[in-house]
Motif scaffolding. Structure first.
Motif, PDB file in Angstrom:
ATOM      1  N   ASP A 167      -4.941   1.168  -4.350  1.00  0.00           N
ATOM      2  CA  ASP A 167      -3.969   1.970  -3.152  1.00  0.00           C
ATOM      3  C   ASP A 167      -2.760   1.503  -2.478  1.00  0.00           C
ATOM      4  OD1 ASP A 167      -4.861  -0.299  -1.270  1.00  0.00           O
ATOM      5  OD2 ASP A 167      -6.104   0.304   0.413  1.00  0.00           O
ATOM      6  N   GLU A 168      -2.796   0.287  -4.291  1.00  0.00           N
ATOM      7  CA  GLU A 168      -1.297   0.078  -3.688  1.00  0.00           C
ATOM      8  C   GLU A 168      -0.437   0.009  -4.672  1.00  0.00           C
ATOM      9  OE1 GLU A 168      -0.541  -4.814  -3.675  1.00  0.00           O
ATOM     10  OE2 GLU A 168      -1.693  -4.463  -2.155  1.00  0.00           O
ATOM     11  N   VAL A 169       1.048   0.245  -4.694  1.00  0.00           N
ATOM     12  CA  VAL A 169       1.693   0.392  -5.496  1.00  0.00           C
ATOM     13  C   VAL A 169       2.551  -1.069  -5.883  1.00  0.00           C
ATOM     14  CG1 VAL A 169       2.353   2.580  -5.850  1.00  0.00           C
ATOM     15  CG2 VAL A 169       3.837   0.883  -3.861  1.00  0.00           C
ATOM     16  N   ILE A 170       2.918  -1.522  -6.823  1.00  0.00           N
ATOM     17  CA  ILE A 170       4.203  -2.884  -7.564  1.00  0.00           C
ATOM     18  C   ILE A 170       4.758  -1.829  -8.584  1.00  0.00           C
ATOM     19  CG2 ILE A 170       1.760  -4.184  -7.197  1.00  0.00           C
ATOM     20  CD1 ILE A 170       1.706  -4.550 -10.140  1.00  0.00           C
ATOM     21  N   ILE A 171       6.466  -2.734  -8.826  1.00  0.00           N
ATOM     22  CA  ILE A 171       7.311  -2.342 -10.126  1.00  0.00           C
ATOM     23  C   ILE A 171       6.629  -2.259 -10.941  1.00  0.00           C
ATOM     24  CG2 ILE A 171       9.371  -2.917 -10.343  1.00  0.00           C
ATOM     25  CD1 ILE A 171       9.863  -1.767  -7.608  1.00  0.00           C
ATOM     26  N   GLY A 172       6.557  -1.378 -11.689  1.00  0.00           N
ATOM     27  CA  GLY A 172       6.210  -1.031 -13.004  1.00  0.00           C
ATOM     28  C   GLY A 172       7.214  -1.913 -13.943  1.00  0.00           C
ATOM     29  N   VAL A 173       6.628  -1.728 -15.486  1.00  0.00           N
ATOM     30  CA  VAL A 173       7.343  -1.719 -15.920  1.00  0.00           C
ATOM     31  C   VAL A 173       8.897  -1.276 -16.100  1.00  0.00           C
ATOM     32  CG1 VAL A 173       7.513  -2.102 -18.920  1.00  0.00           C
ATOM     33  CG2 VAL A 173       4.963  -2.551 -17.256  1.00  0.00           C
ATOM     34  N   GLU A 174       9.003  -0.240 -16.426  1.00  0.00           N
ATOM     35  CA  GLU A 174      10.624   0.093 -16.226  1.00  0.00           C
ATOM     36  C   GLU A 174      11.332   0.282 -15.096  1.00  0.00           C
ATOM     37  OE1 GLU A 174      11.540   1.893 -18.972  1.00  0.00           O
ATOM     38  OE2 GLU A 174      10.337   1.800 -20.146  1.00  0.00           O
ATOM     39  N   ILE A 190       6.852   8.378 -14.279  1.00  0.00           N
ATOM     40  CA  ILE A 190       8.831   7.419 -14.518  1.00  0.00           C
ATOM     41  C   ILE A 190       8.079   5.919 -15.115  1.00  0.00           C
ATOM     42  CG2 ILE A 190       9.586   9.021 -14.210  1.00  0.00           C
ATOM     43  CD1 ILE A 190      11.418   7.245 -12.362  1.00  0.00           C
ATOM     44  N   ASP A 191       7.352   4.968 -14.951  1.00  0.00           N
ATOM     45  CA  ASP A 191       6.577   3.824 -14.667  1.00  0.00           C
ATOM     46  C   ASP A 191       7.640   3.044 -13.425  1.00  0.00           C
ATOM     47  OD1 ASP A 191       4.790   1.921 -14.994  1.00  0.00           O
ATOM     48  OD2 ASP A 191       5.931   1.324 -16.769  1.00  0.00           O
ATOM     49  N   PHE A 192       8.360   3.778 -12.785  1.00  0.00           N
ATOM     50  CA  PHE A 192       9.401   2.369 -12.074  1.00  0.00           C
ATOM     51  C   PHE A 192       8.634   2.060 -10.638  1.00  0.00           C
ATOM     52  CE2 PHE A 192      14.216   3.787 -11.485  1.00  0.00           C
ATOM     53  CZ  PHE A 192      13.440   3.796 -13.150  1.00  0.00           C
ATOM     54  N   LEU A 193       7.055   2.381 -10.809  1.00  0.00           N
ATOM     55  CA  LEU A 193       5.761   1.915 -10.077  1.00  0.00           C
ATOM     56  C   LEU A 193       5.046   2.067 -10.147  1.00  0.00           C
ATOM     57  CD1 LEU A 193       6.735   3.598  -6.390  1.00  0.00           C
ATOM     58  CD2 LEU A 193       7.002   1.189  -6.986  1.00  0.00           C
ATOM     59  N   GLU A 194       4.048   1.021 -10.689  1.00  0.00           N
ATOM     60  CA  GLU A 194       2.533   1.668 -10.527  1.00  0.00           C
ATOM     61  C   GLU A 194       1.741   1.238 -10.036  1.00  0.00           C
ATOM     62  OE1 GLU A 194      -0.184  -1.353 -14.041  1.00  0.00           O
ATOM     63  OE2 GLU A 194       1.888  -1.863 -13.737  1.00  0.00           O
ATOM     64  N   LYS A 195       0.978   2.403 -10.115  1.00  0.00           N
ATOM     65  CA  LYS A 195      -0.428   2.768  -8.793  1.00  0.00           C
ATOM     66  C   LYS A 195      -1.965   1.330  -9.523  1.00  0.00           C
ATOM     67  CE  LYS A 195      -1.679   6.086  -5.539  1.00  0.00           C
ATOM     68  NZ  LYS A 195      -3.979   5.247  -5.503  1.00  0.00           N
ATOM     69  N   LEU A 196      -1.616   0.432  -8.326  1.00  0.00           N
ATOM     70  CA  LEU A 196      -3.292  -0.366  -8.621  1.00  0.00           C
ATOM     71  C   LEU A 196      -4.332  -0.201  -7.305  1.00  0.00           C
ATOM     72  CD1 LEU A 196      -1.545  -3.565  -9.707  1.00  0.00           C
ATOM     73  CD2 LEU A 196      -2.600  -1.790 -11.163  1.00  0.00           C
ATOM     74  N   LYS A 229       0.861  -0.913  -0.275  1.00  0.00           N
ATOM     75  CA  LYS A 229       0.218   0.145  -0.380  1.00  0.00           C
ATOM     76  C   LYS A 229       0.548   1.400   0.233  1.00  0.00           C
ATOM     77  CE  LYS A 229      -4.616  -1.735   1.713  1.00  0.00           C
ATOM     78  NZ  LYS A 229      -4.987  -1.704   3.541  1.00  0.00           N
ATOM     79  N   LEU A 230       0.485   2.095  -1.136  1.00  0.00           N
ATOM     80  CA  LEU A 230       1.354   3.505  -0.910  1.00  0.00           C
ATOM     81  C   LEU A 230       1.482   3.931   0.039  1.00  0.00           C
ATOM     82  CD1 LEU A 230       2.976   5.779  -2.869  1.00  0.00           C
ATOM     83  CD2 LEU A 230       0.713   6.265  -3.020  1.00  0.00           C
TER      84      LEU A 230
END
Length: 710
Positions: free
Chosen positions: A449-456, A441-447, A409-410
């Motif tokens: 209320d949670e963040v995961i590692i983004g594509v970049e 910049i897509d280092f993190l991706e927001k889903l 969660k963020l």
């Protein structure tokens, strides 16, 4: 009660079997304090004073190792130091029948898996391996370390004032969060200039005490001067160096990897001509690991054979290479701390005195060496650089935490970073802004209320270089007949039929495989040193001020040989045209029809700040930081007028430099992880890393007179 009596019976037996006649001062003090209190400690004493045992004797006596989990974690800056200390700690732990496990990229996989199944005893590890465990084995981290009692940080000074040190503090904070109880930290060092900064590694400054052993060691020191006008060392210096070292066990510290190779190869060639011994080696980060380990083994195990190792900071730290008779420094170190570490490598056994030879190849190097030596005798060690704006490591740790949790969660990620004692000086608003930027910049991706590692971000965190705070060099492997010799960066020098020096030998390049980044070589007879990167380091203002003091005093120095003494007197005559009255508040301006030289005699970061200010106000200049001098190419009157203008606007220096960096964002050179930050945070990092605004303001306000030559 004596400290010996406080120890457990197995540890007492270890001491008896070793036939120690007495405990050393730092050991006696550490045993009394560590066993009787739950404080954190910084153990500070000279090299070879028994600091490792000072930490482990009481810890092994105090901790209940029957409990499940790793009880003691030893953290080292070097894998080589782990491998070296492993045998000392393992020997000690045999008396308690305790397992000791090395955990790094080169360690035995089977032993790693065993400790995961049955975590107990002591683990030796680097910060990078701990980081990798957090990212890739988060369930193992909790399993292994939830019951941790002590963390021992070796050579703690090497972490202070660096991004790697901030990373280590963050890792310690994260370990503390998952631990069932508070663990204690013991830091070890011979060269700490700022004890308050060392205490911050514990996360609890008030509960951290310093045990300082001020016992000094006798050092025989001699300065020698051989002026150098070319790219290679003077032959006369090498001949003198050979004669001085041929019948001893010697470490030679040039200030670069290339110079280390030049010294090793040329001394070996001289020795071959006069039928001397052949034990000439080089030791630095670009020499292959197995080659370095052989050099260390040879030095440690050959009591009768003399040797000469030309090395860099890889042998500055506490790796045991046995008895060394002499230490040689070629040209000035950039810090007193480094000089102390190096001289401490000599005379480590049986109370023998240290022997130090300082060779200089130009007058400024001689003067800086002498200044460092005088400050060392005055017990001065540089305090650490302030590290308040560690946004780059915060960014890295945000990615590490997110990856380790496989999404978080963020709001929880913000709490983790805000709670982490490594980032105490960073505002929560800045944390949020950096995390939002990572999402952009897509280092993190927001889903939700949670963040995961983004594509970049996946490209970053899945790279083997993710675990370190420092940039790993992109080198070509150098191979001969299938055997790896080392690594060198790709430069115009890397081409077929070019001869290079590496691992104290000469090689001819036969083939360059650009796809595999591999260089095939064969032995050769003559060649040039490879070109390595390196910025020369940062010199503290106190060193430069001491240099100025030496020039304008009449004191003679017994450590100087005749040529060094003559060169110093020559410099004193050159500067006798100045009527300097106060080294604190006066600086020098040498003016002639052809040139103006402004001597600041201050630190590297202040000189860099001054240069940027000079550039902004259009003072045409070139900085020679080695001489702490500016070549000014405008008139003396115009220069003094513009210098006064800078002084009158001294309170705006921060704003001026910020504006200049904002106008030239392409000029920003921050750090491995800093390049991914928003520009405003990169600028703050840049100002912290390369400039010193506060000290520059104080320097300018302290100068009340510019002394011109008569």
């Amino acid at each position: 009660m004596s400290s010996y009596n406080l120890l457990s019976d197995p540890i007492k037996k270890y001491i008896r079997d070793k036939r120690w006649e007495e405990l050393r001062p730092i050991q006696d003090a550490a045993i009394q304090r560590i066993i009787s209190t739950d404080n954190n400690y910084i153990l500070a004493s000279r090299t070879a004073s028994g600091k490792t045992e000072a930490a482990f004797l009481p810890i092994l006596s105090k901790v209940n190792f029957s409990e499940i989990g790793i009880q003691v974690l030893y953290i080292s800056p070097l894998i080589a130091l782990i491998n070296d200390q492993f045998y000392r700690i393992e020997e000690l732990c045999k008396y308690l029948e305790l397992p000791v496990t090395k955990w790094h990229g080169e360690a035995n996989r089977t032993l790693k898996e065993k400790i995961i199944k049955e975590p107990s005893g002591i683990m030796l590890i680097t910060p990078e391996s701990l980081e990798a465990m957090f990212v890739n084995r988060p369930h193992h981290i909790s399993h292994l370390f939830y019951n941790l009692k002590y963390v021992v940080i070796d050579e703690i000074h090497s972490f202070i004032g660096s991004g790697r040190g901030v990373q280590l503090k963050s890792i310690l904070s994260r370990l503390q969060d998952l631990n069932s109880k508070k663990f204690n930290i013991v830091g070890l060092s011979a060269t700490i200039g700022d004890y308050e900064e060392a205490k911050k590694f514990t996360g609890d400054v008030l509960q951290t005490k310093v045990l300082l052993d001020k016992t000094s060691k006798e050092i025989d020191t001699e300065f020698r001067y051989f002026e150098n006008v070319g790219a290679e060392l003077p032959l006369e210096l090498l001949k003198n160096l050979y004669l001085e070292t041929r019948n001893n066990k010697v470490l030679i510290f040039p200030n670069s990897r290339g110079r280390a190779e030049e010294v090793a190869v040329k001394l070996r060639k001289i020795s071959e001509k006069v039928k001397g011994h052949t034990n000439y080696f080089s030791h630095h980060s670009s020499v292959d690991k197995e080659v370095r380990e052989y050099v260390e083994y040879f030095a440690k195990s050959n009591n009768r054979q003399n040797f000469c190792i030309s090395c860099t900071s890889t042998l500055e730290l506490g790796i045991d290479i046995g008895s060394v008779d002499e230490v040689v420094q070629i040209d000035a170190t950039n810090s007193i701390a480094s000089l102390i570490q190096r001289v401490g490598r000599s005379g480590r056994q049986n109370g023998a005195k240290s022997n130090l030879f300082l060779y200089a190849t130009d007058k400024w190097s001689l003067l800086q060496s002498l200044a460092c030596w005088q400050l060392y005798k005055e017990k001065f060690i540089e305090p650490s650089e302030p590290m308040n704006f560690v946004y780059d490591i915060l960014l890295h740790q945000a990615l590490s935490i997110t990856k380790g949790y496989s999404g978080i969660k963020l709001v929880d990620l913000i709490k983790h970073l805000n709670h982490n004692f490594a980032f105490n000086d960073i505002q929560i608003s800045d944390i949020k802004e950096i995390l939002n930027h990572l999402i952009t910049i897509d280092f993190l991706e927001k889903l939700g209320d949670e963040v995961i590692i983004g594509v970049e971000g996946e490209k970053i965190v899945n790279n083997k270089d993710f675990y370190s705070a420092f940039t790993v060099e992109d080198n070509f492997k150098v191979v001969s007949a299938g055997n790896k010799i080392g690594e060198i960066p790709f430069t115009p020098q890397v081409k077929e039929d070019e001869n290079i020096l590496l691992a104290a030998k000469i090689w001819k390049i036969k083939f360059v495989d650009f796809k595999a980044k591999k260089i095939e070589v064969i032995p050769a007879n003559d060649g040039r040193k490879p070109k390595f990167s390196g910025d020369g380091g940062i010199v503290h203002p106190e060193i430069r001020k001491k240099m100025l003091e030496i020039i304008f005093q009449e004191e003679t120095f017994n450590e100087l040989d005749q040529s060094s003494s003559d060169e110093l007197e020559k410099m004193r005559r050159e500067f006798s045209v100045f009527d300097l009255q106060n080294i604190e508040s006066e600086r020098l301006l040498m003016a002639s029809e052809k040139k103006i030289l402004f001597y600041t005699f201050t630190g590297t970061k202040i000189n860099r700040t001054l240069k940027l200010l000079f550039d902004v106000i259009e003072i045409k200049n070139m900085l020679d930081d080695k001489a702490s001098m500016f070549y000014i190419t405008i008139s003396k009157e115009e220069f003094l007028s513009k210098l006064n203008l800078i002084v009158s606007n001294v309170k705006f220096i921060d704003e001026i430099i910020t504006n200049e960096l904002e106008k030239n964002p392409d000029s920003l050179t921050v750090s491995k992880w800093g390049v991914y930050l928003p520009i405003k945070f990169q600028i703050r990092l840049m100002k912290q890393k390369f400039y010193d605004i506060k000290e520059t303001q104080e320097f300018l306000l302290s100068i009340n007179r510019i002394v011109e030559n008569a």
